[in-house]
Structure formats: C-alpha cells, structure tokens
Design a protein around this motif. Sequence first.
Motif, short mmCIF file in Angstrom:
data_model
loop_
_atom_site.label_atom_id
_atom_site.label_comp_id
_atom_site.label_asym_id
_atom_site.label_seq_id
_atom_site.Cartn_x
_atom_site.Cartn_y
_atom_site.Cartn_z
N PHE A 130 9.99 8.47 4.21
CA PHE A 130 9.07 8.91 3.17
C PHE A 130 7.73 8.17 3.13
O PHE A 130 6.74 8.77 2.80
CB PHE A 130 9.67 8.81 1.74
CG PHE A 130 11.10 9.25 1.64
CD1 PHE A 130 11.52 10.44 2.24
CD2 PHE A 130 12.02 8.51 0.96
CE1 PHE A 130 12.83 10.86 2.14
CE2 PHE A 130 13.34 8.93 0.85
CZ PHE A 130 13.74 10.10 1.45
N PHE A 131 7.67 6.90 3.38
CA PHE A 131 6.41 6.20 3.11
C PHE A 131 5.98 5.39 4.31
O PHE A 131 6.70 4.54 4.79
CB PHE A 131 6.58 5.28 1.90
CG PHE A 131 5.30 4.64 1.46
CD1 PHE A 131 5.06 3.31 1.70
CD2 PHE A 131 4.32 5.38 0.82
CE1 PHE A 131 3.87 2.72 1.31
CE2 PHE A 131 3.14 4.80 0.42
CZ PHE A 131 2.92 3.45 0.66
N HIS A 132 4.78 5.66 4.78
CA HIS A 132 4.28 4.92 5.92
C HIS A 132 3.01 4.19 5.49
O HIS A 132 1.93 4.78 5.47
CB HIS A 132 3.99 5.89 7.08
CG HIS A 132 5.19 6.68 7.45
ND1 HIS A 132 6.22 6.15 8.19
CD2 HIS A 132 5.57 7.94 7.14
CE1 HIS A 132 7.16 7.08 8.33
NE2 HIS A 132 6.79 8.16 7.71
N PRO A 133 3.12 2.93 5.14
CA PRO A 133 2.01 2.24 4.52
C PRO A 133 0.74 2.20 5.37
O PRO A 133 -0.36 2.33 4.85
CB PRO A 133 2.54 0.83 4.27
CG PRO A 133 3.77 0.71 5.07
CD PRO A 133 4.31 2.09 5.26
N PHE A 134 0.86 2.05 6.66
CA PHE A 134 -0.35 1.97 7.48
C PHE A 134 -1.08 3.31 7.53
O PHE A 134 -2.27 3.37 7.78
CB PHE A 134 -0.03 1.46 8.88
CG PHE A 134 0.35 0.01 8.89
CD1 PHE A 134 1.59 -0.39 9.32
CD2 PHE A 134 -0.52 -0.95 8.41
CE1 PHE A 134 1.96 -1.73 9.30
CE2 PHE A 134 -0.17 -2.29 8.39
CZ PHE A 134 1.07 -2.68 8.84
N SER A 135 -0.35 4.38 7.27
CA SER A 135 -0.98 5.70 7.27
C SER A 135 -1.93 5.85 6.09
O SER A 135 -2.91 6.57 6.18
CB SER A 135 0.08 6.80 7.18
OG SER A 135 0.98 6.67 8.25
N ILE A 136 -1.62 5.21 4.98
CA ILE A 136 -2.54 5.34 3.85
C ILE A 136 -3.63 4.27 3.91
O ILE A 136 -4.71 4.44 3.37
CB ILE A 136 -1.81 5.28 2.48
CG1 ILE A 136 -1.17 3.92 2.23
CG2 ILE A 136 -0.82 6.38 2.34
CD1 ILE A 136 -1.91 3.11 1.23
N TYR A 137 -3.35 3.20 4.59
CA TYR A 137 -4.35 2.14 4.69
C TYR A 137 -5.48 2.56 5.61
O TYR A 137 -6.64 2.17 5.41
CB TYR A 137 -3.69 0.86 5.21
CG TYR A 137 -4.33 -0.39 4.71
CD1 TYR A 137 -4.92 -1.30 5.58
CD2 TYR A 137 -4.36 -0.69 3.36
CE1 TYR A 137 -5.50 -2.45 5.13
CE2 TYR A 137 -4.95 -1.84 2.90
CZ TYR A 137 -5.51 -2.72 3.79
OH TYR A 137 -6.10 -3.87 3.34
N ALA A 138 -5.15 3.35 6.60
CA ALA A 138 -6.16 3.76 7.59
C ALA A 138 -7.34 4.49 6.96
O ALA A 138 -8.49 4.13 7.22
CB ALA A 138 -5.50 4.61 8.68
N PRO A 139 -7.13 5.53 6.11
CA PRO A 139 -8.29 6.20 5.52
C PRO A 139 -9.11 5.27 4.63
O PRO A 139 -10.34 5.37 4.58
CB PRO A 139 -7.70 7.36 4.71
CG PRO A 139 -6.25 7.17 4.69
CD PRO A 139 -5.88 6.23 5.75
N VAL A 140 -8.43 4.35 3.93
CA VAL A 140 -9.15 3.41 3.07
C VAL A 140 -10.06 2.52 3.91
O VAL A 140 -11.23 2.31 3.59
CB VAL A 140 -8.15 2.56 2.25
CG1 VAL A 140 -8.88 1.45 1.50
CG2 VAL A 140 -7.38 3.43 1.28
N LEU A 141 -9.51 2.02 5.01
CA LEU A 141 -10.30 1.15 5.90
C LEU A 141 -11.48 1.92 6.49
O LEU A 141 -12.59 1.39 6.57
CB LEU A 141 -9.42 0.63 7.03
CG LEU A 141 -8.72 -0.71 6.77
CD1 LEU A 141 -7.88 -1.08 7.96
CD2 LEU A 141 -9.73 -1.80 6.47
N CYS A 142 -11.21 3.15 6.90
CA CYS A 142 -12.29 3.98 7.47
C CYS A 142 -13.40 4.16 6.44
O CYS A 142 -14.58 4.05 6.76
CB CYS A 142 -11.75 5.36 7.88
SG CYS A 142 -10.79 5.28 9.36
N GLY A 143 -12.99 4.43 5.19
CA GLY A 143 -13.99 4.61 4.12
C GLY A 143 -14.83 3.37 3.95
O GLY A 143 -16.05 3.42 3.83
#
Lengths: 283, 344
Positions: B176-189
Amino acid sequence: MKKQVITEENIEELDELLPEDIAENIGRSSYQAIAMEEGTETSAAMVWEYRYLEDENRDPQSHLSWIIAKDNKAGENLFTEYAKDISEEGIVKSVASFAASEAGEMVEILKAAGFSITEKEVSNIHVTIGDLEKLDVLKKKKTAANLRPLDDLQVRIFRRGIMNCIFHTKREHLEDLATLPIDWYDTDVSCCVTSDDRIDGFFLVHRLSSGRLRVEFMAAVGPDARIDLINMIRFSAFRAIEKYPKETEIILPRRDESAEKLVGYFFPGAKGEPGIYGEREEK
Amino acid sequence: MILGEDYQITLGFDLVAFMILFGMCLIPKDKREGRDTGVRIFVSMAVCIVLGIIFELIRVLMPEGVSKFGIYVVVIADVIVELLIAALLFLFFLYMDYKLYASRDHQRRHIVLYLMPAFIFVILCLLWPVTRKLFGTDTHFLADMYYYSVLMELAYLFMTAVHLIKYYIVFGKKPFFHPFSIYAPVLCGAVITYYLGYNCVFLGFAIGMGFMAFSSADSRRFIDKDTAFFNRAYLGYVREMLSGGTLKRSSMILFEAKGDRMAFSDILRTELPAHSEVVCLEDGRFVFLSDTGSMTELKALSELVRDGVDDYDGSHSDKILLSDDIQCRVFKDGTAAAGIIQGL
C-alpha cells in the motif's frame, strides 16, 4: 531406588537439601523436579527448567537448575530417570550452568552423565543496592510522566501489558512470563511505562525467598523504548534503595545480547562469576 | 520570493494542484478515519496547500504598476506563502513521524524538539540586526528572512528524510505505501522552485498527497468496512506472500463470535497487542496472525480475550457468545501456513 516426582505437595521431602531460591520455582509450569529415594533417604535429586517447549521456531531444551547426588550410582540412576522424562517432551539438548563456587561435585556427576564440560563465565551479574546508589542515571530525580509502579496496576491491565510486550519484543524472556501472576513480582520496585493508553514496557523484579532480588524482565517496545527503559531502571533503582538495605544482592540475568549490552552500560566491566558450563545432545 | 517568475506557469501549476486536492475530496472516505491523528495532519497539509495557492494567486495576480498599498499586499502574501511552505514541510514531517510510530504521546513528548528549527528561525528573525552585523550582510530583512526560512525548510526536509528511511526499513515490505514515491514529487517541486524559479512546491506536495490518498483508498479493498480489521481479500493476499516466502507468519488464533461481532471487535482491539494483524471473516470468525511460535503465549493471549468477553457478556444483554473452541495453531513453514489459511 525409587523415583519420586517432586511437586508443591511433597516439596518438604527435600526441605533440608533444596536451596530455598530453587524451591520456590517448584509449581511453575516450566519447572520439573525429581528425587531418587533409597529407603527413607533421598540419594539424589534434581530440578530443571524446560525452555522453548511449546515454541515451534526453536528446539526444546532443558536447563538444569540444581543437582545433588550422594554418589555416582545415585547420580547415574537420577539421570536415567531424567532422560526418560525429557524424552517424552522431545528435548533436543540439556544444558547446565553453575557458578564454580556452587558446582561442588556436580561437575563429576555431569561428566559421568555424558555432559561436555567447559569453564565459562556465568551469565548472571550480581550487584548490591549499594552499587545502585553509585549509578549516574540516578543523578536525575524526576520520574517520567508515563511511568507507573506495578502496585498501581489492575491485574487485567497488567496481563494486557505483558502480552503486548511479549508479542513485540525480540528479547529472551522467561518461559512462563505470560502466565506468571502479578504478585510474583515486587510491586513496589517493579514498574511499567505507557504510551497512548497502552503499557509498552516493564521492568519486573522478583524477590527471592532468600531475600535477594532478581530482574525477571526488562524491555520496552514503544516508540521511545530506549528512554523508557532508562526511566524504568532509574525508578526501580530509587524504589529499591528506599526499601532494601545496602547489602541486598541483586541478580541481573543476561539472557541475550541486548541484556548483556544493557547491563554493561550500567555496570561497565562487570563480569559474571567463573562457572562451569555443560551441555549434552539428547536423542 | 521567486526571481524571474513567469506567473502563467505558476498559475498553471497551482491550478493542477488545486484539481488534485479537489479530486482527493471526491475519494470515498471511512468515517472512522476522521478521528485518526495521521488523517488530521494530512488534512492540515491540504489546508496549507489551499491557503498557499490562494495567497500565491494574490501575489501573482496583483497588476503591474501597483500602488504602495498593493506592494504591501504582495509582500505580505509572499511572506505568508513562505510561512505556509514551512508549515507544510513541518506537517509533512509530523505526518511521517506518525506513520512511523503511530503514537500521539510520542509526538507530544518530542514536540519541543520538533519545533526547534522553527524556534531558531524566529530567533534569527528577531535578532536580525545582530545577525546582519555578524554575517556582514546589507540585504533587506525580507531577503534574510527568506534565506532563514529556506534553512528551516531544509532542516525539516532532512528530518523527514531520516524518518522516511526508517519507515522504509520497518515497513518497506508491506503493501500500500511506498514512501519514496511520494517524496520524489516533493523533491522535484523543491528543486524546480529553487533552480528554475517556478514555484511548484505546492504542486509537488499535491501530487505526493494525491498518491498517498489514492493509495490509502486502494488499500481499503483489504479492510472490512464494519470492524476496520482486514477482510478475506487480505487473507488471500497473505496466503500468496506466505507461499512465495516473502512474508513470515508463525501462528494464528481463530476466534468465533456467534453473537455481537462489533462488540467482539472492540474487545479484540483492547485485549490484543498493539497493531495486531486481525482478519475478520464473514461468518463471525476472526483470525489473529502472529510471528510468535510459542503456543504458551498464544494460549495466554486467547485466555485474555476470553476474560474480556466474559466480562462483557456478564454486563450486556446483547452478548458476544465466543465459541469455547479457540484454536491456537503454530505453522511449520510458509507453505503449511498458506495451506491452513486457505482452508479458513
């Protein structure tokens, strides 16, 4: 010679032989005791503890707590009966560990029974209340807000907390920890920590019949486990200092690597007594 | 304050972020989740993004040749946007902290430590005349405040990264939860904002949060809607992972409640260890899965549950009626476990 199974009902038969600290374990589900009777006299007796008996992930073992035999023949008969008892339980290995000062003639009896014997430091560390007073951790006096003494706890909440800790800890613990009653422990000195209305750590101390104290369980499984453990140790140390005289002995078992590190942190350089260690593979 | 900003691109990013947040509002929700601390933090993050977008629009849409009053509005909006970004990063850190430890008490105990970067930021701002002399700068207060806020944001990003790594170590194999997947868009932003001058931190967060929300909604197919325990579909998933050797479960306890199963689920929640893995089957049966191989401990736990039920039944007319036969079983290996679970 006749074998007699020793229980709480007939334990007085070994009154003069059995040390009181061992005798109090008779009646616990994981402990067994037998004696060899020759006429009206007890020629040999032993107490052992089963470990991992109902644990499918580990091989069942037997840990000998105490042995006495008047001669080699009595010892041989004793171990013959012992072997029958443990074979019924599927025991894979027998282990014996005694301080050299207490071993006496047990070494020869164990060797004769097929145990391989080595010299090895005993896992328990012995300190006194006086040693506790010197601990750096006691410099801070304040009790953590999430800490509760055991005498403040209802039995049901205690049991829930024990199960929570057992199911979350990887530490070695007593075989019958899940079933020991709350009054087994010194409720003035023992304590627990809570997080989010759940008990997630215990520091449990048992007062032996001889008056010595023994730490039975020390673990915290919550998000602040390390700090909780130190807070519990501090609290229990203060309570023990208030309650017991300086010369009261405290036994700190080092059942696994975590316990060794923890004891080493508070008592650096402390070593167990020189001892003998014996083991035997069972068929 | 973003130099060389193209307001049309910023508006476009903000519009997409707004649409993602709107889409999240349309996802069916579980009423029980409203009481969850993690959800409340999540909603607070969404509120920060919405407010940030509003103030950013105010800033960006203020016409050229604006009056002195208008300049103040732009500056204030700019400051508020920066503070909202900092707040967002702080809430993101709190959210990961809660995901990792699932403990309100833990957050309460550490809140002073967690707010330390913010405290330092406030102190630096208050002592600006002193720090200005100390660092030998002659920049405007707002410029220095911006740089202090960037330091604060980096501190929270770093703290969150540490939590993410810990979370991945502990929960990485769970579904269900892949933490690096949500961190990636934040870092890109954050990177695009810093290097290219287009502010898309809010868009980055909105994408990450959208992923989390949809992931959470997806995971509900494994949750029983009445009891909030896992359902039979989850059991099938566990069986596959056990057979494949990617999951280890050593034992189970099977309870059967012939009466009030909702009351029984509350008792399980109280008596069982924290974060227990419980599957609720359709016929009043509940399966507790565990890593312990000790039958002694399983039996002790089942007795604790039984005592809880006896207490309840003794004082309620709608009884739970727990079956006398509570099955405690230890599995020999993953294949045996999968076989037993299949038979449930």
